[in-house]
Design a protein around this motif. Structure first.
Motif: not given
Length: 336
Positions: A124-140
Protein backbone atom coordinates in the motif's frame (compact mmCIF):
# COMPACT_ATOMS: atom_id res chain seq x y z
CA UNK A 1 0.36 51.13 -11.16
CA UNK A 2 3.81 50.94 -12.79
CA UNK A 3 5.80 53.81 -14.25
CA UNK A 4 6.73 53.54 -17.90
CA UNK A 5 10.46 53.24 -17.33
CA UNK A 6 10.00 50.62 -14.59
CA UNK A 7 7.64 48.52 -16.67
CA UNK A 8 9.88 48.69 -19.72
CA UNK A 9 12.84 47.65 -17.60
CA UNK A 10 10.92 44.70 -16.15
CA UNK A 11 9.83 43.55 -19.60
CA UNK A 12 13.41 43.68 -20.84
CA UNK A 13 14.65 41.73 -17.84
CA UNK A 14 11.89 39.15 -18.03
CA UNK A 15 13.25 37.50 -21.18
CA UNK A 16 15.31 37.80 -24.29
CA UNK A 17 12.73 37.11 -26.97
CA UNK A 18 9.27 38.18 -28.10
CA UNK A 19 7.31 35.27 -26.71
CA UNK A 20 8.68 35.85 -23.21
CA UNK A 21 7.83 39.55 -23.33
CA UNK A 22 4.28 38.78 -24.43
CA UNK A 23 3.91 36.24 -21.63
CA UNK A 24 5.22 38.72 -19.08
CA UNK A 25 2.73 41.33 -20.27
CA UNK A 26 -0.12 38.85 -19.86
CA UNK A 27 1.09 37.79 -16.40
CA UNK A 28 1.37 41.42 -15.32
CA UNK A 29 -2.09 42.28 -16.65
CA UNK A 30 -0.67 44.55 -19.34
CA UNK A 31 -2.27 42.96 -22.38
CA UNK A 32 -3.53 45.56 -24.76
CA UNK A 33 -0.93 47.99 -23.40
CA UNK A 34 -3.63 49.59 -21.26
CA UNK A 35 -1.30 50.18 -18.31
CA UNK A 36 2.01 50.97 -19.88
CA UNK A 37 0.97 52.49 -23.17
CA UNK A 38 2.52 51.80 -26.54
CA UNK A 39 5.13 54.51 -26.11
CA UNK A 40 6.70 52.71 -23.16
CA UNK A 41 7.55 49.77 -25.43
CA UNK A 42 9.38 51.79 -28.03
CA UNK A 43 12.98 50.79 -28.34
CA UNK A 44 12.64 47.33 -26.78
CA UNK A 45 14.90 44.91 -28.65
CA UNK A 46 13.08 42.90 -31.29
CA UNK A 47 9.80 44.71 -30.65
CA UNK A 48 6.38 43.22 -30.05
CA UNK A 49 5.58 43.72 -33.70
CA UNK A 50 8.22 41.30 -34.95
CA UNK A 51 6.77 39.12 -37.68
CA UNK A 52 8.18 35.81 -36.45
CA UNK A 53 8.36 34.91 -32.79
CA UNK A 54 10.40 32.10 -31.27
CA UNK A 55 7.18 30.18 -30.82
CA UNK A 56 6.66 29.89 -34.58
CA UNK A 57 10.24 29.61 -35.80
CA UNK A 58 11.64 26.12 -36.29
CA UNK A 59 13.91 25.29 -33.37
CA UNK A 60 17.59 24.97 -34.17
CA UNK A 61 19.94 22.87 -32.04
CA UNK A 62 21.40 24.83 -29.15
CA UNK A 63 24.96 23.96 -28.20
CA UNK A 64 26.11 23.60 -24.59
CA UNK A 65 28.03 26.88 -24.82
CA UNK A 66 24.96 28.70 -26.11
CA UNK A 67 22.62 27.35 -23.43
CA UNK A 68 23.47 30.20 -21.08
CA UNK A 69 22.14 32.66 -23.66
CA UNK A 70 18.66 31.16 -24.15
CA UNK A 71 15.55 32.86 -22.84
CA UNK A 72 13.65 32.00 -19.70
CA UNK A 73 10.83 30.45 -21.74
CA UNK A 74 13.33 28.19 -23.52
CA UNK A 75 14.59 26.94 -20.15
CA UNK A 76 11.05 26.39 -18.86
CA UNK A 77 10.13 24.55 -22.05
CA UNK A 78 13.16 22.33 -21.55
CA UNK A 79 11.82 21.55 -18.08
CA UNK A 80 8.34 20.94 -19.52
CA UNK A 81 9.72 18.18 -21.76
CA UNK A 82 11.10 16.44 -18.68
CA UNK A 83 7.83 16.89 -16.81
CA UNK A 84 5.95 15.32 -19.72
CA UNK A 85 8.23 12.29 -19.41
CA UNK A 86 7.82 11.94 -15.65
CA UNK A 87 4.08 12.55 -15.73
CA UNK A 88 3.54 9.91 -18.41
CA UNK A 89 5.64 7.39 -16.51
CA UNK A 90 3.90 7.83 -13.16
CA UNK A 91 0.38 8.26 -14.54
CA UNK A 92 0.68 5.07 -16.58
CA UNK A 93 2.02 3.26 -13.50
CA UNK A 94 -0.92 4.25 -11.28
CA UNK A 95 -3.83 4.65 -13.73
CA UNK A 96 -2.84 2.72 -16.85
CA UNK A 97 -3.13 5.84 -18.99
CA UNK A 98 -1.27 9.11 -19.43
CA UNK A 99 -1.99 12.79 -19.77
CA UNK A 100 -5.20 14.02 -21.36
CA UNK A 101 -4.82 15.11 -24.97
CA UNK A 102 -5.65 18.67 -23.96
CA UNK A 103 -2.52 18.71 -21.78
CA UNK A 104 -0.13 17.71 -24.56
CA UNK A 105 -0.67 20.31 -27.27
CA UNK A 106 1.63 23.20 -28.12
CA UNK A 107 4.44 24.24 -30.40
CA UNK A 108 6.72 21.70 -32.05
CA UNK A 109 5.85 18.17 -33.12
CA UNK A 110 3.41 16.43 -30.85
CA UNK A 111 4.18 12.76 -30.29
CA UNK A 112 2.61 9.71 -28.72
CA UNK A 113 3.72 7.45 -25.86
CA UNK A 114 5.05 3.95 -26.46
CA UNK A 115 4.69 1.47 -23.61
CA UNK A 116 3.43 1.93 -20.09
CA UNK A 117 0.66 0.23 -18.12
CA UNK A 118 -0.67 0.04 -14.59
CA UNK A 119 1.68 -1.56 -12.09
CA UNK A 120 0.32 -4.24 -9.76
CA UNK A 121 1.70 -2.76 -6.57
CA UNK A 122 2.39 -5.21 -3.77
CA UNK A 123 2.43 -2.74 -0.90
CA UNK A 124 0.00 0.00 0.00
CA UNK A 125 2.83 2.38 0.85
CA UNK A 126 4.53 2.20 -2.56
CA UNK A 127 1.21 2.53 -4.35
CA UNK A 128 0.42 5.67 -2.38
CA UNK A 129 3.93 7.05 -3.06
CA UNK A 130 3.35 6.52 -6.76
CA UNK A 131 -0.11 8.10 -6.68
CA UNK A 132 1.12 11.19 -4.88
CA UNK A 133 4.11 11.63 -7.20
CA UNK A 134 1.90 11.13 -10.27
CA UNK A 135 -0.35 13.92 -9.06
CA UNK A 136 2.62 16.23 -8.51
CA UNK A 137 4.11 15.57 -11.94
CA UNK A 138 0.77 16.15 -13.63
CA UNK A 139 0.46 19.42 -11.70
CA UNK A 140 3.96 20.44 -12.83
CA UNK A 141 2.94 19.93 -16.45
CA UNK A 142 -0.19 22.02 -16.01
CA UNK A 143 1.69 24.75 -14.15
CA UNK A 144 4.44 25.10 -16.73
CA UNK A 145 1.95 25.02 -19.60
CA UNK A 146 -0.07 27.79 -17.96
CA UNK A 147 3.04 29.85 -17.23
CA UNK A 148 4.28 29.54 -20.81
CA UNK A 149 0.90 30.08 -22.42
CA UNK A 150 0.96 29.83 -26.20
CA UNK A 151 4.75 29.43 -26.10
CA UNK A 152 4.47 26.02 -24.38
CA UNK A 153 5.87 23.11 -26.36
CA UNK A 154 3.78 20.05 -27.08
CA UNK A 155 4.59 16.64 -25.65
CA UNK A 156 7.26 15.01 -27.80
CA UNK A 157 7.27 11.33 -28.68
CA UNK A 158 8.09 9.34 -25.52
CA UNK A 159 9.36 5.75 -25.27
CA UNK A 160 8.62 3.96 -21.98
CA UNK A 161 9.44 0.54 -23.36
CA UNK A 162 12.69 -0.14 -25.23
CA UNK A 163 14.37 2.82 -23.54
CA UNK A 164 14.21 1.16 -20.12
CA UNK A 165 15.68 -2.04 -21.55
CA UNK A 166 18.52 -0.06 -23.13
CA UNK A 167 19.20 1.72 -19.83
CA UNK A 168 19.16 -1.53 -17.86
CA UNK A 169 21.47 -3.20 -20.37
CA UNK A 170 23.88 -0.26 -20.23
CA UNK A 171 23.90 -0.56 -16.44
CA UNK A 172 24.61 -4.28 -16.61
CA UNK A 173 21.36 -5.15 -14.88
CA UNK A 174 19.75 -7.22 -17.63
CA UNK A 175 21.18 -10.39 -19.12
CA UNK A 176 21.61 -10.50 -22.91
CA UNK A 177 18.32 -11.25 -24.62
CA UNK A 178 16.23 -10.08 -21.69
CA UNK A 179 14.10 -6.97 -21.50
CA UNK A 180 13.45 -4.69 -18.57
CA UNK A 181 9.79 -3.92 -18.06
CA UNK A 182 9.47 -0.93 -15.75
CA UNK A 183 5.81 -1.76 -15.11
CA UNK A 184 6.12 -5.51 -14.49
CA UNK A 185 6.31 -5.30 -10.71
CA UNK A 186 6.78 -2.93 -7.83
CA UNK A 187 10.56 -3.43 -7.64
CA UNK A 188 11.04 -2.66 -11.33
CA UNK A 189 8.89 0.44 -10.93
CA UNK A 190 11.11 1.71 -8.10
CA UNK A 191 14.29 1.20 -10.13
CA UNK A 192 12.76 3.00 -13.11
CA UNK A 193 11.60 5.86 -10.88
CA UNK A 194 15.13 6.09 -9.44
CA UNK A 195 16.47 6.52 -12.95
CA UNK A 196 14.30 9.62 -13.41
CA UNK A 197 14.09 11.32 -10.04
CA UNK A 198 17.76 12.11 -9.42
CA UNK A 199 18.01 13.48 -12.94
CA UNK A 200 15.09 15.80 -12.27
CA UNK A 201 16.72 17.24 -9.15
CA UNK A 202 20.04 17.90 -10.86
CA UNK A 203 18.29 19.29 -13.95
CA UNK A 204 16.41 21.99 -12.04
CA UNK A 205 19.47 22.90 -9.99
CA UNK A 206 21.58 23.15 -13.13
CA UNK A 207 18.96 25.26 -14.90
CA UNK A 208 18.51 27.73 -12.04
CA UNK A 209 21.46 29.99 -13.02
CA UNK A 210 20.00 30.25 -16.54
CA UNK A 211 16.73 31.82 -15.34
CA UNK A 212 16.81 35.60 -15.06
CA UNK A 213 13.24 36.38 -13.98
CA UNK A 214 12.89 36.03 -10.21
CA UNK A 215 9.27 34.89 -10.41
CA UNK A 216 10.22 32.06 -12.74
CA UNK A 217 13.24 31.25 -10.60
CA UNK A 218 11.12 30.98 -7.46
CA UNK A 219 8.71 28.64 -9.24
CA UNK A 220 11.57 26.49 -10.51
CA UNK A 221 13.00 26.35 -6.99
CA UNK A 222 9.64 25.13 -5.75
CA UNK A 223 9.55 22.38 -8.34
CA UNK A 224 13.15 21.47 -7.51
CA UNK A 225 12.17 21.03 -3.86
CA UNK A 226 9.30 18.72 -4.81
CA UNK A 227 11.55 16.67 -7.11
CA UNK A 228 14.03 16.34 -4.24
CA UNK A 229 11.26 15.05 -1.96
CA UNK A 230 10.32 12.54 -4.65
CA UNK A 231 13.92 11.41 -5.10
CA UNK A 232 14.42 10.90 -1.36
CA UNK A 233 11.16 8.96 -1.20
CA UNK A 234 12.18 6.59 -4.00
CA UNK A 235 15.73 6.23 -2.70
CA UNK A 236 14.43 5.37 0.78
CA UNK A 237 12.03 2.79 -0.64
CA UNK A 238 14.86 1.14 -2.58
CA UNK A 239 17.17 1.13 0.43
CA UNK A 240 14.53 -0.60 2.54
CA UNK A 241 14.06 -3.39 0.00
CA UNK A 242 15.96 -6.61 0.56
CA UNK A 243 13.74 -8.87 -1.53
CA UNK A 244 14.29 -10.09 -5.06
CA UNK A 245 12.84 -9.28 -8.45
CA UNK A 246 10.24 -11.37 -10.21
CA UNK A 247 11.47 -12.96 -13.42
CA UNK A 248 13.18 -9.91 -14.83
CA UNK A 249 16.47 -11.48 -15.88
CA UNK A 250 18.44 -9.19 -13.60
CA UNK A 251 21.94 -10.18 -12.58
CA UNK A 252 21.30 -9.12 -9.01
CA UNK A 253 18.20 -9.23 -6.83
CA UNK A 254 19.66 -6.61 -4.49
CA UNK A 255 17.93 -3.35 -5.29
CA UNK A 256 20.59 -1.36 -3.45
CA UNK A 257 23.32 -2.73 -5.69
CA UNK A 258 21.10 -2.28 -8.71
CA UNK A 259 20.76 1.42 -7.86
CA UNK A 260 24.54 1.77 -7.78
CA UNK A 261 24.78 0.18 -11.24
CA UNK A 262 22.16 2.56 -12.62
CA UNK A 263 24.00 5.45 -11.00
CA UNK A 264 27.28 4.36 -12.61
CA UNK A 265 25.52 4.14 -15.97
CA UNK A 266 24.26 7.70 -15.65
CA UNK A 267 27.75 8.81 -14.71
CA UNK A 268 29.14 7.17 -17.85
CA UNK A 269 26.86 9.29 -20.02
CA UNK A 270 27.03 12.79 -18.56
CA UNK A 271 30.76 13.51 -18.59
CA UNK A 272 34.03 12.73 -16.80
CA UNK A 273 33.03 13.76 -13.28
CA UNK A 274 31.93 11.06 -10.82
CA UNK A 275 29.05 12.80 -9.06
CA UNK A 276 26.14 10.40 -9.37
CA UNK A 277 25.48 8.17 -6.37
CA UNK A 278 23.44 5.07 -5.61
CA UNK A 279 21.38 4.54 -2.47
CA UNK A 280 24.34 3.03 -0.62
CA UNK A 281 27.92 4.26 -0.32
CA UNK A 282 31.08 2.21 -0.84
CA UNK A 283 30.71 0.77 2.66
CA UNK A 284 27.12 -0.28 2.16
CA UNK A 285 25.72 2.48 4.35
CA UNK A 286 22.57 4.39 3.49
CA UNK A 287 23.05 7.24 1.03
CA UNK A 288 19.57 8.70 0.72
CA UNK A 289 20.70 12.26 -0.04
CA UNK A 290 23.44 12.41 -2.71
CA UNK A 291 25.56 15.50 -2.08
CA UNK A 292 29.08 16.83 -2.37
CA UNK A 293 31.46 17.29 0.58
CA UNK A 294 29.62 20.46 1.54
CA UNK A 295 26.26 18.74 1.74
CA UNK A 296 25.09 20.43 -1.48
CA UNK A 297 23.22 18.64 -4.25
CA UNK A 298 25.11 18.59 -7.51
CA UNK A 299 23.97 20.02 -10.83
CA UNK A 300 23.67 18.91 -14.42
CA UNK A 301 23.65 21.20 -17.41
CA UNK A 302 20.76 20.79 -19.86
CA UNK A 303 23.18 19.06 -22.22
CA UNK A 304 24.13 16.54 -19.53
CA UNK A 305 20.50 15.90 -18.68
CA UNK A 306 19.83 15.18 -22.35
CA UNK A 307 22.81 12.79 -22.39
CA UNK A 308 20.93 10.67 -19.88
CA UNK A 309 17.42 10.82 -21.32
CA UNK A 310 18.80 10.31 -24.84
CA UNK A 311 21.01 7.49 -23.47
CA UNK A 312 24.16 8.72 -25.19
CA UNK A 313 27.42 10.39 -24.23
CA UNK A 314 27.60 12.09 -27.61
CA UNK A 315 26.06 15.27 -28.99
CA UNK A 316 22.63 14.25 -30.28
CA UNK A 317 19.15 15.64 -30.80
CA UNK A 318 17.17 12.46 -30.12
CA UNK A 319 17.35 9.00 -28.61
CA UNK A 320 16.39 6.92 -25.61
CA UNK A 321 13.24 8.14 -23.89
CA UNK A 322 12.78 10.83 -26.57
CA UNK A 323 13.16 8.89 -29.86
CA UNK A 324 12.43 12.02 -31.92
CA UNK A 325 14.04 14.49 -29.55
CA UNK A 326 12.57 17.07 -27.21
CA UNK A 327 10.65 20.11 -28.41
CA UNK A 328 12.02 23.62 -28.01
CA UNK A 329 15.29 25.46 -28.42
CA UNK A 330 17.26 23.47 -25.82
CA UNK A 331 17.42 20.08 -27.50
CA UNK A 332 21.03 18.91 -27.94
CA UNK A 333 22.97 16.67 -25.58
CA UNK A 334 26.58 17.38 -24.65
CA UNK A 335 29.57 15.86 -26.42
CA UNK A 336 31.29 13.86 -23.69
Amino acid sequence: MFGKSYAASMINRSAENDQDRRKFLRAAGMTGLGVVGAGALAGLGGGLGATASAATRKSAPVSEAATAEVSDSAVLNFALNLEYLEAEFYLHAVTGKGLADSSTTGTGTRGGVTGGRAVRFETRATKQYAQEIAGDEKAHVEFLRAALGSAAVSRPAIDLQSSFTAAAQAAGLVKPGHTFDAFACEENFLLAAFLFEDVGVTAYKGAAPLISNKTYLEAAAGILAVEAYHAANIRSALYQRSGGLLGTGLFSTDLRKASVKLSDARDSLDGPTDDDQGVVDSHGNANIVPTDANGIAYSRTPGQVLNIVYLTNKAATSGGFFPKGVNGDVNTSAAN
